[in-house]
Scaffold this active site. Structure first.
Site, PDB file in Angstrom:
ATOM      1  N   GLU A 133       0.896  -1.167   0.000  1.00  0.00           N
ATOM      2  CA  GLU A 133       0.000   0.000   0.000  1.00  0.00           C
ATOM      3  C   GLU A 133       0.926   1.206   0.000  1.00  0.00           C
ATOM      4  OE1 GLU A 133      -1.680   3.042   1.076  1.00  0.00           O
ATOM      5  OE2 GLU A 133      -2.390   2.131   2.949  1.00  0.00           O
ATOM      6  N   CYS A 159      -2.108   8.714   2.763  1.00  0.00           N
ATOM      7  CA  CYS A 159      -1.854   8.302   1.374  1.00  0.00           C
ATOM      8  C   CYS A 159      -3.023   8.638   0.473  1.00  0.00           C
ATOM      9  CB  CYS A 159      -1.611   6.794   1.305  1.00  0.00           C
ATOM     10  SG  CYS A 159      -0.213   6.300   2.267  1.00  0.00           S
TER      11      CYS A 159
HETATM   12  C1  SIN Z   1      -3.004   5.754   4.679  1.00  0.00           C
HETATM   13  O1  SIN Z   1      -2.707   6.922   4.688  1.00  0.00           O
HETATM   14  O2  SIN Z   1      -2.222   4.918   4.227  1.00  0.00           O
HETATM   15  C2  SIN Z   1      -4.306   5.230   5.228  1.00  0.00           C
HETATM   16  C3  SIN Z   1      -5.415   6.189   5.204  1.00  0.00           C
HETATM   17  C4  SIN Z   1      -6.733   5.544   5.567  1.00  0.00           C
HETATM   18  O3  SIN Z   1      -6.810   4.373   5.912  1.00  0.00           O
HETATM   19  O4  SIN Z   1      -7.727   6.252   5.470  1.00  0.00           O
END
Ligand code: SIN
Length: 493
Positions: A254, A288
Site C-alpha cells: 500500500e 496516502c
Molecule cells: C493511509 O494513509 O495509508 C491510510 C489512510 C486511511 O486508511 O484512510
C-alpha cells in the site's frame, strides 16, 4: 505530559515470543509538537528480527490448528480491550504522532474496527466444490493460512495500519512479526500488550522495534516468512518487494498516492469544500489518500478557491492535546522542509498563495495550512506526494481535460469527484485510474470496503471480505472416486 489511566500501556521493550525484550541499543521517541523525549525503546537489530521469526515459527502450528471460532474469540477479546482503553491509546497516539486528539480517537475506533471485522471473517473462511472436468473426479478448493507474515507499518496511522494487517493475518491462522515505524513504536507496543492481555498465545504477534534497515533485511530475506505486507513510500516499497521476490514471498503493497480531487461546475460548493477540508487536511495532510491535486472547473474555480482559503485560514493549529486543535504538527522537520520546497516551486511557476505558506511562530514541526491557486500541472505539488497541509488548485475547462489531468500520474490509490450529474459520476468512476473513488465525499475509509491502489500505488487489498484472501493460499484437491481406482491416485500435491 503523558498521563495514562492504565500506565502499563506505555511499553519500553520489544515483544518477542511472548516476552518483553530489550536490545543492545535504544532509539528515542519524540513528541513532534515540542520535540520532547517521550520514551526510548530497544533497537533489536537483525538478531531480534531473527528471534521474532523463530517465535512466529514455533507458534504457527498450534495457532493454525485452532478452530476459527477460537481464533475469532481471541480477536474479539482484543477488540474489546482496545475499545476499553480508547482514551489512553488516543493520548499515546497523539503524543508520538502529533494528530489532534479527536482524530486519534477516531483512529482508535477505526483500528479496532479491523480487529472486530476480521474476528467475524475468521469464521467465514470456506472453500469450494467445483464441477469436475471428467467423469469420476471430485474437485475441491481449500483455503490455507500462508504461514508467517512480516509487516512493516508507517507512522501516519500508528494503530490502524497495523490492525488492518494483523487482524486478517491472525484470523486466517498466520503468525506475524511486525516492525512499526521507529517514529511511532509506542502505539504498536501498547497494542501488543493488549493482545497479550486478551490471551493471544506467545509468538503469534511479535513486535520488533528499532532502525528499519537491518530489521527489514531479515524480514524480507528469511525464507520462512511467506508473506510480506508493507504500507509506506513507493520507493521503499519497490526495493522491499524486489528483495521479497528472491524467496518468492506473497507481497501486499500500500504505497504512495497522488490523488486528484475534481470539482465540476455543477457540484455543490459546500459539499466540495467540506470534502476538501475532510480529506486534504486530515492528519495535517499526511495520509496516502489525501488529495494532492485539486482540479477545479473554470466556472466554480474562483468561488471554490475563495471559500476554501477562508475555511483553511480558520483551521486551529496546535498541539494535538490542546483543546479544539484541528491541525497538529507534521511528523518532523523533513516533512516541513518538503512542504516549503513544494510551495516555493509552485510560486516560482506562477502559483498564487491564498493562505498559509510558512511555518508558524512556535516550536515543533508545525506548518500553516496552505492554499495555492493557479498551480501549473508540472509543479512538484502535482507530480510528487506532498504529505503536508498544502492544497494546490489547478483550473480545468472540459471533462476530457479533467480526466487527462487526473490520470497523468504513475500513482493510482484514490480519486475524488464532485458533481451533481449522475451520468458523469458513472463515466468518471469508470475511467479514473485508482483503486478507490470518492464521489461527492472526501471520506472513504472503512473496514467494510477494500482499501488499496493500482499502478505504482501498489497491489493487494486491506479490510473488507477481500482483505483476508491476502493471507490465504488456495489448495486444490482432485479426488478420483471410481471404485477401481485407489483414492490416492491424484491426491494432494
Ligand atoms: C493511509 O494513509 O495509508 C491510510 C489512510 C486511511 O486508511 O484512510
Amino acid at each position: 505530559m503523558l498521563e495514562l489511566a492504565e500506565p502499563r500501556l506505555l511499553r519500553k521493550a520489544a515483544f518477542i515470543g511472548g516476552s518483553w525484550s530489550g536490545g543492545l541499543t535504544e532509539i528515542d521517541v519524540h513528541n513532534p509538537a515540542d520535540a520532547e523525549l517521550i520514551a526510548s525503546v530497544p533497537d533489536v537489530g537483525a538478531s531480534g528480527a531473527m528471534a521474532a521469526i523463530d517465535a512466529a515459527e514455533d507458534a504457527l502450528p498450534r495457532w493454525t490448528l485452532l478452530t476459527a471460532r477460537e481464533r475469532a474469540r481471541l480477536l474479539r477479546r482484543w477488540y474489546d480491550l482496545i475499545t476499553r482503553h480508547k482514551e489512553d491509546l488516543a493520548r499515546l497516539l497523539t503524543i508520538e504522532q502529533g494528530k489532534p486528539l479527536s482524530e486519534s480517537r477516531a483512529e482508535v475506533d477505526y483500528a479496532a474496527a479491523y480487529i472486530e471485522w476480521f474476528s467475524e471473517e475468521a469464521r467465514r473462511i470456506d472453500g469450494d466444490v467445483l464441477p469436475p472436468h471428467v467423469e469420476g473426479k471430485r474437485l475441491f478448493v481449500f483455503k490455507k493460512s500462508v504461514g508467517i507474515v512480516a509487516a512493516i507499518t508507517p507512522w501516519n496511522f500508528p494503530l490502524a495500519m497495523i490492525t488492518r494487517k494483523v487482524g486478517p493475518a491472525l484470523a486466517a491462522g498466520c503468525t506475524m512479526v511486525l516492525k512499526p515505524s521507529e517514529l511511532t513504536p509506542l502505539s504498536a507496543l501498547a497494542l501488543a500488550w493488549l493482545g497479550e492481555e486478551a490471551g493471544l498465545p506467545a509468538g503469534v504477534f511479535n513486535v520488533v522495534t528499532g532502525i528499519a534497515g537491518p530489521i527489514g533485511e531479515v524480514l524480507t530475506r528469511d525464507s520462512r516468512v511467506r508473506k510480506f505486507t508493507f504500507t509506506g513510500s513507493t520507493d521503499v516499497g519497490k526495493s522491499l518487494a524486489a528483495e521479497c521476490m528472491k524467496t518468492v514471498k506473497r507481497v501486499s503493497l500500500e504505497l504512495g498516492g497522488n490523488a486528484p480531487f475534481i470539482v465540476f461546475d455543477d457540484a455543490s460548493l459546500e459539499a466540495a469544500v467540506d470534502g476538501a477540508i475532510a480529506s486534504k487536511f486530515r492528519n495535517a495532510g499526511q495520509t496516502c489518500v489525501c488529495p494532492n491535486r485539486l482540479l477545479i472547473q473554470a466556472g466554480i474555480y474562483d468561488q471554490f478557491a475563495a471559500t476554501l482559503a477562508d475555511r483553511v485560514s480558520r483551521l486551529r493549529l496546535g498541539s494535538g492535546l490542546e483543546r479544539d486543535t484541528e491541525i497538529g504538527p507534521l511528523i518532523d522537520d523533513r516533512a516541513v522542509a518538503k512542504a516549503e520546497r513544494h510551495i516555493a516551486d509552485a510560486i516560482a511557476r506562477g502559483g498564487r498563495l491564498l493562505t498559509g505558506g510558512s511555518r508558524p511562530n512556535r516550536a515543533g514541526s508545525f506548518f500553516l495550512p496552505t492554499v495555492i491557486a493557479d498551480v501549473p500541472k508540472d509543479a512538484l505539488l502535482c507530480r510528487e506526494e506532498t504529505f503536508a497541509p498544502v492544497a494546490g488548485l489547478v483550473r480545468f475547462g472540459t471533462e476530457a481535460e479533467a480526466i487527462s489531468l487526473a490520470n497523468a500520474t504513475s500513482s493510482g490509490l484514490a480519486s475524488y469527484l464532485f458533481t451533481s450529474d449522475a451520468s458523469r459520476i458513472w463515466r468518471l468512476s469508470d475511467v479514473l485510474e485508482s483503486g478507490m473513488v470518492g464521489v461527492n465525499t472526501g471520506s472513504i475509509s472503512t473496514e467494510i470496503a477494500p482499501f488499496g491502489g493500482i499502478k505504482e500505488s501498489g497491489f493487494g487489498r486491506e479490510g473488507s471480505r477481500y482483505g483476508i484472501g491476502e493471507y490465504l493460499n488456495l489448495k486444490f484437491i482432485c479426488l478420483d472416486v471410481r471404485a477401481e481406482t485407489p483414492v490416492d491416485a491424484c491426491g494432494p500435491a
